[in-house]
Design an enzyme around this catalytic site. Sequence first.
Site, PDB file in Angstrom:
ATOM      1  N   ARG A  67       0.861  -1.187   0.000  1.00 45.19           N
ATOM      2  CA  ARG A  67       0.000   0.000   0.000  1.00 45.19           C
ATOM      3  C   ARG A  67       0.895   1.234   0.000  1.00 45.19           C
ATOM      4  NH1 ARG A  67      -2.144   3.090   4.701  1.00 45.19           N
ATOM      5  NH2 ARG A  67      -3.980   4.212   3.991  1.00 45.19           N
TER       6      ARG A  67
ATOM      7  N   HIS B 255      -2.602  11.038   0.894  1.00 44.63           N
ATOM      8  CA  HIS B 255      -2.091  10.817   2.254  1.00 44.63           C
ATOM      9  C   HIS B 255      -1.493  12.143   2.724  1.00 44.63           C
ATOM     10  CE1 HIS B 255      -0.694   7.399   5.057  1.00 44.63           C
ATOM     11  NE2 HIS B 255      -0.336   8.516   5.655  1.00 44.63           N
TER      12      HIS B 255
ATOM     13  N   GLU C 264      -6.983   8.644   6.406  1.00 45.47           N
ATOM     14  CA  GLU C 264      -7.184   9.360   7.669  1.00 45.47           C
ATOM     15  C   GLU C 264      -7.588  10.824   7.470  1.00 45.47           C
ATOM     16  OE1 GLU C 264      -3.986   8.856  10.471  1.00 45.47           O
ATOM     17  OE2 GLU C 264      -4.133   6.690  10.448  1.00 45.47           O
TER      18      GLU C 264
ATOM     19  N   ASN D 178      -7.373   2.058  10.199  1.00 45.65           N
ATOM     20  CA  ASN D 178      -6.040   2.221  10.799  1.00 45.65           C
ATOM     21  C   ASN D 178      -6.209   2.256  12.304  1.00 45.65           C
ATOM     22  OD1 ASN D 178      -5.209   2.538   8.180  1.00 45.65           O
ATOM     23  ND2 ASN D 178      -4.484   4.651   8.412  1.00 45.65           N
TER      24      ASN D 178
ATOM     25  N   TYR E 266      -3.933   2.150  16.106  1.00 47.43           N
ATOM     26  CA  TYR E 266      -2.678   2.108  16.860  1.00 47.43           C
ATOM     27  C   TYR E 266      -2.910   1.936  18.361  1.00 47.43           C
ATOM     28  CZ  TYR E 266      -0.442   3.527  12.537  1.00 47.43           C
ATOM     29  OH  TYR E 266       0.006   3.547  11.247  1.00 47.43           O
TER      30      TYR E 266
ATOM     31  N   GLU F 260      -3.530   0.002   8.335  1.00 49.67           N
ATOM     32  CA  GLU F 260      -2.330   0.379   9.090  1.00 49.67           C
ATOM     33  C   GLU F 260      -2.453  -0.143  10.509  1.00 49.67           C
ATOM     34  OE1 GLU F 260      -1.223   4.553   9.234  1.00 49.67           O
ATOM     35  OE2 GLU F 260      -1.574   4.752   7.080  1.00 49.67           O
TER      36      GLU F 260
HETATM   37  C1  BGP Z   1      -0.549   7.252   9.376  1.00 50.65           C
HETATM   38  C2  BGP Z   1       0.722   7.980   9.245  1.00 50.65           C
HETATM   39  C3  BGP Z   1       1.677   7.275  10.132  1.00 50.65           C
HETATM   40  C4  BGP Z   1       1.209   7.361  11.574  1.00 50.65           C
HETATM   41  C5  BGP Z   1      -0.263   7.039  11.712  1.00 50.65           C
HETATM   42  C6  BGP Z   1      -0.833   7.533  13.013  1.00 50.65           C
HETATM   43  O1  BGP Z   1      -1.481   7.416   8.360  1.00 50.65           O
HETATM   44  O2  BGP Z   1       1.147   8.140   7.929  1.00 50.65           O
HETATM   45  O3  BGP Z   1       2.976   7.765   9.952  1.00 50.65           O
HETATM   46  O4  BGP Z   1       1.448   8.654  12.038  1.00 50.65           O
HETATM   47  O5  BGP Z   1      -1.060   7.487  10.662  1.00 50.65           O
HETATM   48  O6  BGP Z   1      -2.208   7.628  12.978  1.00 50.65           O
HETATM   49  P1  BGP Z   1      -3.029   8.391  14.094  1.00 50.65           P
HETATM   50  O7  BGP Z   1      -2.440   9.753  14.251  1.00 50.65           O
HETATM   51  O8  BGP Z   1      -4.392   8.438  13.585  1.00 50.65           O
HETATM   52  O9  BGP Z   1      -2.906   7.542  15.319  1.00 50.65           O
END
Ligand code: BGP
Length: 483
Positions: free
Chosen positions: A89, A133, A178, A308, A310, A385
Amino acid sequence: MTAVRPETTAQRVSDTAFPPGFVWGAATAAYQVEGAAAADGRTPSIWDTFSHTPGKVLNGDTGDIAADHYHRYRDDVALMKDLGLKSYRFSVSWSRVQPTGRGPAVQRGLDFYRRLTDELLGAGITPVATLYHWDLPQELEDSGGWPQRDTAYRFAEYADIMGRALGDRVGVWTTLNEPWCSAFLGYGSGVHAPGRTDPAAALRAAHHLNLGHGLAVGALRSVLPNSAQISLTLNLHQVNPLTDAPADVEAARRIDAVGNRVFTGPVLDGDYPEDLRADTAHIVDWGELVHDGDLAEISRPIDVLGVNYYSPTVVSQGDKSADNARNDGHGASEHSPWPGAEDVSFHLANDRVTAMNWSIEPQGLYRLLTDLAASHPELPLMVTENGAAFDDYISPEGVVNDPQRIAYLHGHLDAVRRAIADGADVRGYFLWSLMDNFEWSYGYSKRFGTIYVDYSTQRRIPKASSGWYADVIKRNALPDSED
Ligand code: BGP
């Protein structure tokens, strides 16, 4: 005392295995890896401008060179092949293919993505292209950026260009990555490009990102073959109230509205939620912002939703602690990225944190996926992600050992597997990130890669987690915990 569970071998296999055909991938984004910022006609995006503005990015880092993927993509694809990746991706740099954000495309820019996708296909790796992005052409920001309605139409035109250019070789497309970050960090808290701090502009940006997404789905459908898969990737916040107190539950509702349902509402359910409109009515005039016909465009069906994840989001009402901004995980600013919910406090879910100070909580991913499966049972999901930054370094023996990343990936992949076992239609998983790269306002200080990048030489060193992930891919299963 540890109880021995009476399990058969068959049960043990199904306790670790993924469905046949599960897509194993890794992800990157253009500005974070490509470099070659001024090559072949590319012009600045908002991230070039922002990173070159003193004080915006840690250590003054920029994406000028990054991981030099633009020149080293062949070697990088070879590394992907070694990993056994089924899919890669990547995102397209808009200002590389359409420098002013308007008008005709630049052939040399398009050619890079043709070469990259040919290389991937030659290696048996399925390309997944993300159109946006976060790197808006600077010229479009100069004309008003995402708070300006016209930007949505420019985005659809760019989607049409890319669909025509790569539609013969790319079968899976994502419009936006995002959009919450683009709208609320870019125009609300200002910790991301273009660095504006205006809550009304942030909400306007959110609507125009949604509109741009819908228009781009329409543009792509009209130029791509019927078999093409079109998606949107959201960083949905897995929101939990700190306590059961009504005020904390209300704080969670507000964050869910402006963090999640501002996108899932119009895209998946056809309208902005009433509570979001009410929470933000003093900031923006929704009647003026949303034109007749917009919601029909925005809610065009998608084939898959990218998720995504985390870390979870834990909130309470009031009691604004000094750690508020830090604990929302999105960088410190005096300006809130949460319009209409500025007084909500954020807390760590636990003290097992990554180098980003994000709590490690795999169960949050399980809940996110199973909640989506319950609310939208017909919608296939893809984890686009997931991953973690740790303080990786090259050992005196020349290797990079990252046991914490292996543990993180193991826990989260197990959460995905459990969600699938409990009925969620999750089609694949993309590790963030293939290699260390420019981590936005943190510059090169945070390493998310499963491949280490020595920025002084551009040497790539697969970390221990790479071998672990390659093994998972090969088996289509997680190792037994005693492995
Ligand atoms: C991705 C970025 C990553 C990372 C991540 C964090 O799309 O490219 O480098 O930062 O998002 O996501 P979030 O800020 O939503 O936790």
